[in-house]
Scaffold this motif. Structure first.
Motif, short mmCIF file in Angstrom:
data_model
loop_
_atom_site.label_atom_id
_atom_site.label_comp_id
_atom_site.label_asym_id
_atom_site.label_seq_id
_atom_site.Cartn_x
_atom_site.Cartn_y
_atom_site.Cartn_z
N ALA A 151 0.84 -1.20 0.00
CA ALA A 151 0.00 0.00 0.00
C ALA A 151 0.88 1.25 0.00
O ALA A 151 2.01 1.24 0.50
N GLN A 152 0.33 2.32 -0.55
CA GLN A 152 1.03 3.59 -0.52
C GLN A 152 0.02 4.73 -0.56
O GLN A 152 -1.16 4.52 -0.88
N THR A 153 0.47 5.91 -0.22
CA THR A 153 -0.39 7.09 -0.16
C THR A 153 0.20 8.18 -1.05
O THR A 153 1.42 8.42 -1.00
N ILE A 154 -0.66 8.79 -1.85
CA ILE A 154 -0.21 9.88 -2.72
C ILE A 154 -1.11 11.09 -2.49
O ILE A 154 -2.24 10.96 -1.98
N THR A 155 -0.62 12.24 -2.85
CA THR A 155 -1.42 13.47 -2.81
C THR A 155 -1.74 13.84 -4.25
O THR A 155 -0.83 13.99 -5.08
N LEU A 156 -3.01 14.00 -4.53
CA LEU A 156 -3.47 14.21 -5.90
C LEU A 156 -4.27 15.51 -5.96
O LEU A 156 -5.22 15.71 -5.18
N THR A 157 -3.88 16.39 -6.86
CA THR A 157 -4.60 17.65 -7.06
C THR A 157 -5.28 17.61 -8.41
O THR A 157 -4.64 17.35 -9.43
N ILE A 158 -6.59 17.85 -8.40
CA ILE A 158 -7.38 17.79 -9.62
C ILE A 158 -7.96 19.17 -9.87
O ILE A 158 -8.62 19.75 -8.98
N HIS A 159 -7.75 19.68 -11.06
CA HIS A 159 -8.23 21.00 -11.43
C HIS A 159 -9.52 20.88 -12.22
O HIS A 159 -9.61 20.13 -13.19
N ASP A 160 -10.52 21.60 -11.77
CA ASP A 160 -11.81 21.62 -12.44
C ASP A 160 -12.13 23.07 -12.77
O ASP A 160 -12.74 23.79 -11.98
N GLY A 161 -11.71 23.49 -13.96
CA GLY A 161 -11.88 24.89 -14.31
C GLY A 161 -10.96 25.74 -13.47
O GLY A 161 -9.75 25.50 -13.38
N SER A 162 -11.53 26.74 -12.83
CA SER A 162 -10.73 27.63 -11.99
C SER A 162 -10.53 27.05 -10.59
O SER A 162 -9.65 27.50 -9.86
N ALA A 163 -11.37 26.07 -10.21
CA ALA A 163 -11.26 25.48 -8.87
C ALA A 163 -10.32 24.29 -8.90
O ALA A 163 -10.09 23.69 -9.94
N ALA A 164 -9.80 23.96 -7.74
CA ALA A 164 -8.89 22.82 -7.61
C ALA A 164 -9.23 22.08 -6.33
O ALA A 164 -9.54 22.69 -5.30
N GLN A 165 -9.19 20.76 -6.41
CA GLN A 165 -9.41 19.92 -5.24
C GLN A 165 -8.15 19.10 -4.98
O GLN A 165 -7.54 18.58 -5.91
N THR A 166 -7.83 18.98 -3.70
CA THR A 166 -6.66 18.21 -3.32
C THR A 166 -7.11 17.00 -2.50
O THR A 166 -7.91 17.14 -1.57
N PHE A 167 -6.59 15.82 -2.89
CA PHE A 167 -6.97 14.59 -2.22
C PHE A 167 -5.72 13.87 -1.73
O PHE A 167 -4.68 13.87 -2.40
N GLN A 168 -5.86 13.29 -0.56
CA GLN A 168 -4.86 12.33 -0.09
C GLN A 168 -5.42 10.95 -0.40
O GLN A 168 -6.44 10.55 0.17
N VAL A 169 -4.77 10.23 -1.31
CA VAL A 169 -5.30 8.97 -1.83
C VAL A 169 -4.52 7.81 -1.23
O VAL A 169 -3.30 7.73 -1.36
N PHE A 170 -5.26 6.92 -0.56
CA PHE A 170 -4.66 5.70 -0.01
C PHE A 170 -4.94 4.56 -0.98
O PHE A 170 -6.09 4.27 -1.31
N LEU A 171 -3.88 3.91 -1.45
CA LEU A 171 -4.01 2.81 -2.41
C LEU A 171 -3.49 1.53 -1.77
O LEU A 171 -2.37 1.51 -1.22
N ALA A 172 -4.30 0.48 -1.81
CA ALA A 172 -3.92 -0.81 -1.23
C ALA A 172 -4.28 -1.92 -2.20
O ALA A 172 -5.29 -1.84 -2.90
N PRO A 173 -3.43 -2.97 -2.28
CA PRO A 173 -3.75 -4.10 -3.17
C PRO A 173 -4.99 -4.83 -2.70
O PRO A 173 -5.19 -5.01 -1.49
#
Length: 592
Positions: free
Chosen positions: A316-338
């Protein structure tokens, strides 16, 4: 009936058993009766030959052919036996079938050869004279231990063979009728055995199709009852397991769909294969989002690449993902596990939205920076002018008084700032909120008191402060001093940011079951970019002008906090150089 394989197998097996059994029985019986008849016939011929021997011994010894012939004819007429008298050298001395004695030498005949060495000789063959199968028995005749001749008796086997064929036909007929009867019985038995299987199969197919409430109903008093009970028990167990699995699946689906976090399943190729409802709403996913790469779904390849890396490493690992939707942006901490779902290897991705947390952190950083800046400015002034006064010899009282006035104003400004911060902290605490006592407050009275308190300040700038109270008393549930502070801060703020000669109007009115308060001015206004943040602590549209007017950026944040504390809402509309309007809405209550 014969469409059933079991019926065909049962009938075929039954008929095969009957056919083989009866065939073997018929063959054994026919062979037995044939052998028995042959044995009886042989014994009779031997006995007859021995009897004839006593009658012909003298004639045979004397080679009296005429006497032999006469005697044989008498015997033939009385017994119908065929008798042949043969000399020791094989010469036929007399034969009932050939009185002319034209028969060839019989020394090479099988039965004659056997009789010369054994008590008798036996042979079965077709007669050359009668042209039918005969049984030949040859009995040697001895005198003084010397072979003097052989008496051969024979009998036709035609009647026996006819009896054999008749018996064979009878057995074949019996076999046919037995097979016919066996076929009928086999069909009946097969139907009897297949019928419960067919009924059980139909019920079992209905159960297999999903009707787990179905139960097999069959009582035969044999092993089928055990089978029925076993299938019913299996059905009950299966139904219980399925209900348990469905309950667990529904529980899991409910948890996933009502989770605040977006959840996705990603395969080893980086394709999205499953999502929950929160993920669909967060990323605006449509039905065609499945089995597509994340770059096509959420506009970022980082998620799929991280999922592939998790599949390769199995960790498992954790990444920080920023997604831009037009002028707004959302930041997620994503936990990924097999996530292993044999035979597929998937990755479970759980999205924690940390956009608000980042915004809070940013606001806190701005708050600390603004607070430090707001405190540093008056402290710098106070320190500078205090240092000037220390070095001053007070020869110029007017200058000294001016410096002291600046120090006093800056100290008051710091005092106002600290009071505002302390008031916000006190009210924001759980203890502060619960300690506030709320009672019905008459709005028009508070409105009038606020206008009286600020009338002098408005006149000092040549402004008109206008009251427009509701025609009837209106009550809201609030703390009187805090509710008054709301109106005071808004009105004072309007006076500060309205040019000289401007107009400020305070209005109250009833809108359905709510109170609507407005504080409107025709001052400098607020730009569209600043409107969303005017309620933030220490945020000011024009910092230089605000500092000059004494603003510290705390008033509006305290107003919004108090409005929401009293279950109200606040909205603001503004245009640059045309003015600003604050609209407050509170639920009405009755006078206690």
């Amino acid at each position: 009936m014969f469409h059933s394989k079991i019926t065909r197998r049962l009938v075929t097996s039954f008929l095969l058993v009957v056919l083989v059994s009866l065939s073997l029985l018929g063959i054994i019986l026919l062979n037995y009766f044939r052998d028995y008849t042959m044995q009886q016939e042989k014994n009779a011929l031997i006995l007859n030959a021995q009897i004839i021997e006593t009658s012909l011994e003298d004639s045979l010894y004397s080679k009296d052919v005429a006497g032999l012939h006469t005697t044989l004819q008498e015997i033939h007429e009385e017994t119908s036996l065929r008798v042949t008298v043969i000399d020791a050298d094989g010469t036929v001395l007399a034969d009932t079938a050939d009185p002319e004695q034209s028969m060839s030498n019989h020394l090479d005949r099988e039965e004659v050869q056997q009789a010369m060495t054994e008590p008798y000789g036996l042979a079965i063959r077709q007669s050359e004279t009668l042209h039918e199968n005969l049984m030949y028995v040859a009995v040697p005749v001895y005198r003084n231990g010397q072979l003097i001749g052989i008496i051969r008796t024979s009998s036709s086997l035609a009647s026996m063979e006819q009896s054999y064929h008749t018996g064979l036909r009878v057995i074949l007929s019996a076999l046919f009728f037995a097979l016919l009867a066996a076929l009928i019985i086999a069909i009946w038995l097969a139907h009897r055995q297949v019928q419960p299987i067919r009924c059980l199969s139909l019920d079992a197919m209905e159960i297999a199709s999903g009707n787990l409430h179905k139960r097999l109903q069959w009582h035969s008093g044999d092993e089928f009852d055990t089978l029925v009970q076993t299938i019913n028990q299996l059905t009950r167990n299966l139904s219980a397991k399925i209900q348990e699995s469905q309950a667990e699946a529904e529980k899991m689906t409910l948890i996933l769909n009502n989770s605040d976090n977006a959840i996705m399943l990603i395969d080893e190729r980086g394709l999205i294969v499953g999502t929950n409802r929160q993920a669909e709403e967060t990323f605006h996913l449509q039905g065609n989002a499945l089995h597509r790469h994340s770059i096509h779904v959420i506009g970022s390849a980082e998620l799929s690449e991280a999922a592939q890396e998790v599949c390769r490493q199995g960790k498992a690992q954790t990444i920080t993902l920023t997604i831009h939707d037009g002028s707004a942006a959302q930041t997620f901490q994503v936990f990924l596990a097999p996530f292993y779902n044999d035979p597929d290897e998937l990755v479970l991705a759980v999205f924690h939205d940390i956009s608000l947390l980042q915004e809070i952190n940013q606001r806190q950083a701005e708050f600390v920076s603004n607070a430090a800046h707001e405190l540093a400015t008056p402290l710098t002034s106070i320190s500078g002018f205090a240092e000037t006064l220390l070095d001053d010899d007070f020869k110029d009282p007017e200058a000294s008084r001016h410096f002291i006035g600046i120090i006093y104003r800056e100290a008051q400004r710091m005092n106002s700032l600290m009071k505002g911060l302390l008031e916000l902290a006190r009210l924001d605490s759980t203890h502060g909120k619960t300690k506030i006592k709320r009672i019905p407050v008459e709005v028009n009275t508070i409105l009038h008191q606020t206008a009286e308190q600020l009338q002098a300040k408005a006149k000092s700038k040549g402004q008109a402060l206008i009251e427009a109270p509701a025609p009837i008393p209106l009550y809201v549930l609030a703390a009187p001093e805090l509710f008054g502070q709301i109106l005071y801060n808004l009105t004072e703020n309007a006076i500060k940011y309205t040019q000289e000669g401007g107009t400020i109007q305070i209005t109250s009115r009833q809108a359905a079951d709510h109170l609507e308060l407005t504080v409107a001015d025709n001052g400098i206004g607020i730009g569209p970019a600043d409107l969303p943040r005017i309620f933030d602590r220490f945020y000011r549209v024009d910092k230089a002008r605000a500092r000059k007017s004494g603003g510290n950026g705390i008033g509006l944040s305290l107003v919004k906090f108090l409005v929401e504390l009293f279950d109200g809402t606040i909205e603001v509309t503004s245009q640059l150089e045309k003015g600003t309007t604050f609209t407050l809405t509170f639920p009405l209550t009755t006078k206690s």
